[in-house]
Design a protein around this motif. Structure first.
Motif, mmCIF file in Angstrom:
data_model
loop_
_atom_site.group_PDB
_atom_site.id
_atom_site.type_symbol
_atom_site.label_atom_id
_atom_site.label_comp_id
_atom_site.label_asym_id
_atom_site.label_seq_id
_atom_site.Cartn_x
_atom_site.Cartn_y
_atom_site.Cartn_z
ATOM 1 N N GLY A 202 0.791 -1.158 0.073
ATOM 2 C CA GLY A 202 -0.091 -0.102 0.163
ATOM 3 C C GLY A 202 0.641 1.040 -0.077
ATOM 4 O O GLY A 202 0.327 2.443 0.334
ATOM 5 N N ALA A 203 2.100 1.057 -0.319
ATOM 6 C CA ALA A 203 2.918 2.330 -0.246
ATOM 7 C C ALA A 203 2.928 3.070 -1.682
ATOM 8 O O ALA A 203 3.370 4.040 -1.698
ATOM 9 N N ARG A 204 2.458 2.637 -2.742
ATOM 10 C CA ARG A 204 2.253 3.171 -3.852
ATOM 11 C C ARG A 204 1.301 2.881 -4.471
ATOM 12 O O ARG A 204 0.265 2.303 -4.280
ATOM 13 N N SER A 205 1.045 3.556 -5.769
ATOM 14 C CA SER A 205 -0.015 3.117 -6.815
ATOM 15 C C SER A 205 0.550 2.488 -7.884
ATOM 16 O O SER A 205 1.670 2.302 -8.138
ATOM 17 N N PRO B 284 -4.742 5.577 4.808
ATOM 18 C CA PRO B 284 -5.938 5.517 5.446
ATOM 19 C C PRO B 284 -7.110 6.186 5.204
ATOM 20 O O PRO B 284 -8.571 6.127 5.767
ATOM 21 N N GLY B 285 -7.047 6.587 3.919
ATOM 22 C CA GLY B 285 -8.304 7.276 3.128
ATOM 23 C C GLY B 285 -9.449 6.155 2.939
ATOM 24 O O GLY B 285 -10.653 6.544 3.028
ATOM 25 N N ALA B 286 -9.041 5.143 2.343
ATOM 26 C CA ALA B 286 -10.167 3.942 2.217
ATOM 27 C C ALA B 286 -9.632 2.928 3.309
ATOM 28 O O ALA B 286 -8.815 2.574 3.767
ATOM 29 N N ARG B 287 -11.001 2.387 3.924
ATOM 30 C CA ARG B 287 -11.129 1.629 4.923
ATOM 31 C C ARG B 287 -11.286 0.213 4.494
ATOM 32 O O ARG B 287 -11.799 -0.108 3.185
ATOM 33 N N TYR B 288 -10.817 -0.906 5.047
ATOM 34 C CA TYR B 288 -11.320 -2.189 4.754
ATOM 35 C C TYR B 288 -12.562 -2.554 4.454
ATOM 36 O O TYR B 288 -13.360 -1.959 5.289
ATOM 37 N N PRO B 289 -13.281 -3.134 3.578
ATOM 38 C CA PRO B 289 -12.521 -3.918 2.637
ATOM 39 C C PRO B 289 -12.555 -3.173 1.143
ATOM 40 O O PRO B 289 -12.547 -4.099 0.124
#
Length: 170
Positions: free
Chosen positions: A44-47, A77-82
């Motif tokens: 999750g550190a990049r696009s 943290p902008g998008a939460r699971y799932p």
């Protein structure tokens, strides 16, 4: 072993929590197909547009006739699971059912995951298996045996067999 930088195209495919999910499809420069697919789940550190993703796609494709699909999933943290799982699953569904128009073989899909994305990739594979989606042939973590494992799982010839076949035909 050096490799040419693969061609890529950015695609919005149906599915995911907002109705569409962005992917980056890397293909070899040479024509051919249908190609097996590696669904690359990055940490999750990049696009998917990141240069490190391009380097990994190049590394995966060097000497192997395959395509790489990188999911440009929403990051925390902008998008939460799932959310990321739903977007990764949308990419897997597209690879299995909608990728033939790009010269890909949706019946031969391997999931490759960075160590930082192992939890997401494992959940993706378990979800797909629970739903009876039979297009997955392997789950391979990034590591020293990654390319050999992909070669075996996707039914690709080994370099030694390829050289032996070339000598026999000459």
């Amino acid at each position: 072993m050096t490799a040419a930088v693969p061609n890529h195209v950015d695609l919005a495919v149906p599915g995911g929590p907002v109705g569409s999910t962005w992917l980056r499809l890397f293909r070899p420069s040479l024509p051919g197909g249908p190609l097996p697919i590696v669904l690359y789940v990055h940490d999750g550190a990049r696009s998917a547009a990141d240069a490190r993703i391009r380097r990994m796609a190049t590394r995966l494709m060097t000497g192997l006739p395959l395509a790489v699909v990188a999911v440009d999933y929403s990051l925390s943290p902008g998008a939460r699971y799932p959310v990321a799982l739903q977007e990764a699953h949308a990419a897997l569904e597209w690879a299995a059912a909608g990728s033939a128009g790009h010269g890909l073989d949706g019946r031969r899909i391997a999931v490759v995951a960075d160590p930082g994305a192992a939890g997401l990739a494992t959940r993706l594979v378990v979800t797909a298996l629970d739903r009876g989606e039979g297009s997955l042939v392997a789950y391979v973590p990034v590591g020293p045996r990654m390319r050999a494992s992909l070669r075996t799982a996707l039914g690709l010839p080994s370099p030694a067999r390829r050289r032996s076949a070339q000598r026999r035909s000459a």
